[in-house]
Design a protein around this motif. Structure first.
Motif, PDB file in Angstrom:
ATOM      1  N   PRO A  70      -4.876   6.650  10.211  1.00 13.35           N
ATOM      2  CA  PRO A  70      -4.191   7.714   9.462  1.00 13.35           C
ATOM      3  C   PRO A  70      -3.242   7.194   8.381  1.00 13.35           C
ATOM      4  O   PRO A  70      -2.297   7.890   8.004  1.00 13.35           O
ATOM      5  N   ASP A  71      -3.460   5.970   7.896  1.00 12.12           N
ATOM      6  CA  ASP A  71      -2.457   5.295   7.071  1.00 12.12           C
ATOM      7  C   ASP A  71      -2.692   5.361   5.561  1.00 12.12           C
ATOM      8  O   ASP A  71      -1.839   4.917   4.782  1.00 12.12           O
ATOM      9  N   LYS A  72      -3.832   5.900   5.100  1.00 14.11           N
ATOM     10  CA  LYS A  72      -4.181   5.828   3.680  1.00 14.11           C
ATOM     11  C   LYS A  72      -3.200   6.562   2.772  1.00 14.11           C
ATOM     12  O   LYS A  72      -2.938   6.115   1.650  1.00 14.11           O
ATOM     13  N   ASN A  73      -2.687   7.689   3.226  1.00 14.56           N
ATOM     14  CA  ASN A  73      -1.760   8.468   2.398  1.00 14.56           C
ATOM     15  C   ASN A  73      -0.319   8.008   2.577  1.00 14.56           C
ATOM     16  O   ASN A  73       0.440   7.913   1.610  1.00 14.56           O
ATOM     17  N   LYS A  74       0.056   7.707   3.811  1.00 17.40           N
ATOM     18  CA  LYS A  74       1.439   7.360   4.130  1.00 17.40           C
ATOM     19  C   LYS A  74       1.870   6.030   3.537  1.00 17.40           C
ATOM     20  O   LYS A  74       3.063   5.787   3.336  1.00 17.40           O
ATOM     21  N   VAL A  75       0.914   5.145   3.227  1.00 20.51           N
ATOM     22  CA  VAL A  75       1.289   3.821   2.736  1.00 20.51           C
ATOM     23  C   VAL A  75       1.850   3.869   1.318  1.00 20.51           C
ATOM     24  O   VAL A  75       2.553   2.944   0.888  1.00 20.51           O
ATOM     25  N   LEU A  76       1.583   4.930   0.570  1.00 19.48           N
ATOM     26  CA  LEU A  76       1.989   4.984  -0.833  1.00 19.48           C
ATOM     27  C   LEU A  76       3.483   4.733  -1.020  1.00 19.48           C
ATOM     28  O   LEU A  76       3.891   4.043  -1.956  1.00 19.48           O
ATOM     29  N   GLU A  77       4.297   5.261  -0.125  1.00 21.14           N
ATOM     30  CA  GLU A  77       5.755   5.146  -0.286  1.00 21.14           C
ATOM     31  C   GLU A  77       6.264   3.725  -0.024  1.00 21.14           C
ATOM     32  O   GLU A  77       7.434   3.419  -0.309  1.00 21.14           O
ATOM     33  N   HIS A  78       5.393   2.847   0.481  1.00 24.12           N
ATOM     34  CA  HIS A  78       5.809   1.485   0.786  1.00 24.12           C
ATOM     35  C   HIS A  78       5.260   0.471  -0.219  1.00 24.12           C
ATOM     36  O   HIS A  78       5.406  -0.736  -0.019  1.00 24.12           O
ATOM     37  N   LEU A  79       4.638   0.958  -1.302  1.00 22.75           N
ATOM     38  CA  LEU A  79       4.018   0.068  -2.281  1.00 22.75           C
ATOM     39  C   LEU A  79       4.808   0.049  -3.586  1.00 22.75           C
ATOM     40  O   LEU A  79       5.605   0.941  -3.865  1.00 22.75           O
ATOM     41  N   ASP A  80       4.548  -0.973  -4.396  1.00 30.23           N
ATOM     42  CA  ASP A  80       5.270  -1.136  -5.659  1.00 30.23           C
ATOM     43  C   ASP A  80       4.536  -0.530  -6.852  1.00 30.23           C
ATOM     44  O   ASP A  80       5.165  -0.193  -7.863  1.00 30.23           O
ATOM     45  N   GLU A  81       3.221  -0.387  -6.737  1.00 27.88           N
ATOM     46  CA  GLU A  81       2.418   0.037  -7.889  1.00 27.88           C
ATOM     47  C   GLU A  81       1.096   0.597  -7.374  1.00 27.88           C
ATOM     48  O   GLU A  81       0.632   0.220  -6.290  1.00 27.88           O
ATOM     49  N   LEU A  82       0.476   1.474  -8.160  1.00 25.47           N
ATOM     50  CA  LEU A  82      -0.815   2.052  -7.802  1.00 25.47           C
ATOM     51  C   LEU A  82      -1.792   1.887  -8.953  1.00 25.47           C
ATOM     52  O   LEU A  82      -1.412   1.968 -10.122  1.00 25.47           O
ATOM     53  N   SER A  83      -3.061   1.668  -8.623  1.00 29.00           N
ATOM     54  CA  SER A  83      -4.108   1.688  -9.640  1.00 29.00           C
ATOM     55  C   SER A  83      -4.294   3.115 -10.126  1.00 29.00           C
ATOM     56  O   SER A  83      -3.799   4.072  -9.506  1.00 29.00           O
ATOM     57  N   CYS A  84      -5.022   3.279 -11.214  1.00 33.99           N
ATOM     58  CA  CYS A  84      -5.259   4.619 -11.766  1.00 33.99           C
ATOM     59  C   CYS A  84      -5.942   5.519 -10.743  1.00 33.99           C
ATOM     60  O   CYS A  84      -5.520   6.649 -10.516  1.00 33.99           O
ATOM     61  N   ALA A  85      -6.991   5.010 -10.093  1.00 33.26           N
ATOM     62  CA  ALA A  85      -7.731   5.823  -9.116  1.00 33.26           C
ATOM     63  C   ALA A  85      -6.854   6.180  -7.929  1.00 33.26           C
ATOM     64  O   ALA A  85      -6.854   7.326  -7.463  1.00 33.26           O
ATOM     65  N   ALA A  86      -6.082   5.223  -7.419  1.00 31.19           N
ATOM     66  CA  ALA A  86      -5.220   5.492  -6.270  1.00 31.19           C
ATOM     67  C   ALA A  86      -4.157   6.527  -6.610  1.00 31.19           C
ATOM     68  O   ALA A  86      -3.825   7.399  -5.798  1.00 31.19           O
ATOM     69  N   ARG A  87      -3.625   6.449  -7.825  1.00 34.71           N
ATOM     70  CA  ARG A  87      -2.619   7.418  -8.261  1.00 34.71           C
ATOM     71  C   ARG A  87      -3.202   8.823  -8.337  1.00 34.71           C
ATOM     72  O   ARG A  87      -2.589   9.791  -7.876  1.00 34.71           O
ATOM     73  N   LEU A  88      -4.392   8.945  -8.889  1.00 35.88           N
ATOM     74  CA  LEU A  88      -5.020  10.254  -9.020  1.00 35.88           C
ATOM     75  C   LEU A  88      -5.396  10.842  -7.668  1.00 35.88           C
ATOM     76  O   LEU A  88      -5.227  12.037  -7.422  1.00 35.88           O
ATOM     77  N   ILE A  89      -5.922   9.994  -6.787  1.00 34.54           N
ATOM     78  CA  ILE A  89      -6.400  10.451  -5.486  1.00 34.54           C
ATOM     79  C   ILE A  89      -5.241  10.701  -4.529  1.00 34.54           C
ATOM     80  O   ILE A  89      -5.296  11.595  -3.681  1.00 34.54           O
ATOM     81  N   GLY A  90      -4.192   9.887  -4.638  1.00 36.34           N
ATOM     82  CA  GLY A  90      -3.074   9.998  -3.714  1.00 36.34           C
ATOM     83  C   GLY A  90      -3.354   9.342  -2.386  1.00 36.34           C
ATOM     84  O   GLY A  90      -2.796   9.732  -1.348  1.00 36.34           O
ATOM     85  N   ALA A  91      -4.224   8.343  -2.396  1.00 41.84           N
ATOM     86  CA  ALA A  91      -4.571   7.621  -1.166  1.00 41.84           C
ATOM     87  C   ALA A  91      -4.962   6.193  -1.521  1.00 41.84           C
ATOM     88  O   ALA A  91      -5.525   5.947  -2.591  1.00 41.84           O
TER      89      ALA A  91
END
Length: 290
Positions: A70-91
């Motif tokens: 269940p970690d794909k969405n919750k991990v965002l708040e612990h990262l420094d940067e997101l790729s374009c796709a990850a930012r759009l998808i939110g996972a």
């Protein structure tokens, strides 16, 4: 046998459950085949332990790691940067450690689109019909638009809790890519049949038809599949779902989600190592293990 040295780079998978994953097999085999001093391990990490796990991996200076539910969405708040796709998808399903900065990627959509290309399908400028609105569906939706799909029909239940998220994603993708989106109720079979008639590819991105209920199908038994249509199902257990069986009988090209599984892992491998996963050998190796 895997040889561990004082310089072995650590990669792995966070999620729960993870014991069933084939990722250690494909990654460790690839590391050894290419002579890379890396190892891939699985860590059963539930949502409540994710923050500590990510902090620990950062402190250990790991090369990177994958995430599953269940970690794909919750991990965002612990990262420094997101790729374009990850930012759009939110996972995020893949994290890269770049000089101490944790960068989140989503390789699920890339994996699917590479499996599409493997089938000889060119989707740039074409129309696609997508069934579902969960994590896999949003990843496929985003990457297909980024790769140049011109028109996408998305079908889900109008009562789905994912509806607002999919509407927001479609709006953002339309602005960023120019892809035209139409969202419909999946119970509207007349509209669905019209959509597939103008589509090059129909994709089932739901879990309907997956073991232990392989007899179920997202579409009715008498659904009118155009013979020119290609049909994909992200499920690979069973190898041929009821949906793919019906589509094949109608003369459609069909393929399952095994290629998506392999290619999303191959993209993570490339992000971590800068090398291409030896796909031909990996396929042969995994076939001997299952």
């Amino acid at each position: 046998m895997i040889h561990i040295t004082g310089e072995t780079g650590l990669t792995g998978l966070l999620g729960s459950p993870v014991a069933h994953s084939i990722s250690p097999l494909m990654h460790n085999y690839s590391f050894q085949s290419l002579g890379l001093d890396y190892v891939y391990l699985c860590f059963d990490v539930k949502e409540q332990g994710l923050k500590d796990a990510v902090q620990g991996l950062r402190a250990l200076n790991v090369k990177g790691f994958n995430l599953t539910m269940p970690d794909k969405n919750k991990v965002l708040e612990h990262l420094d940067e997101l790729s374009c796709a990850a930012r759009l998808i939110g996972a995020v399903n893949t994290v890269e450690n770049r000089d101490g900065r944790l960068i989140g990627h989503n390789t699920d959509g890339i994996g699917f689109m590479r499996s599409v290309a493997e089938q000889g399908l060119e989707m740039k400028g074409k129309t696609m019909t997508l069934l579902g609105a969960g994590g896999a569906a949003t990843a496929i939706c985003a990457q297909a638009a980024l790769d140049g799909v011109a028109h996408m029909h998305i079908f889900l239940r109008s009562t789905s809790s994912h509806l607002s998220r999919m509407e927001a994603l479609a709006e953002n993708l339309s602005v960023e890519t120019g892809c035209k989106f139409q969202i419909h109720d999946i119970r509207d079979l007349q509209t669905l049949e019209h959509a597939v008639r103008e589509s090059t590819l129909l994709v089932n991105a739901t879990s309907v038809g997956m073991a232990p209920r392989p007899d179920t199908c997202i579409l009715p038994e008498d659904f009118a599949f155009p013979a020119a249509l290609s049909v994909a199902d992200i499920i690979y257990n069973p190898w041929e779902t009821r949906l793919l069986s019906l589509a094949k009988k109608a003369g459609c090209k069909t393929f399952n989600g095994y290629g998506m599984l392999l290619y999303q892992g191959a993209e993570a491998f490339r992000i971590w190592t800068g090398r291409e996963m030896p796909m031909k050998q990996v396929r042969e190796y995994l076939q001997t293990d299952f």
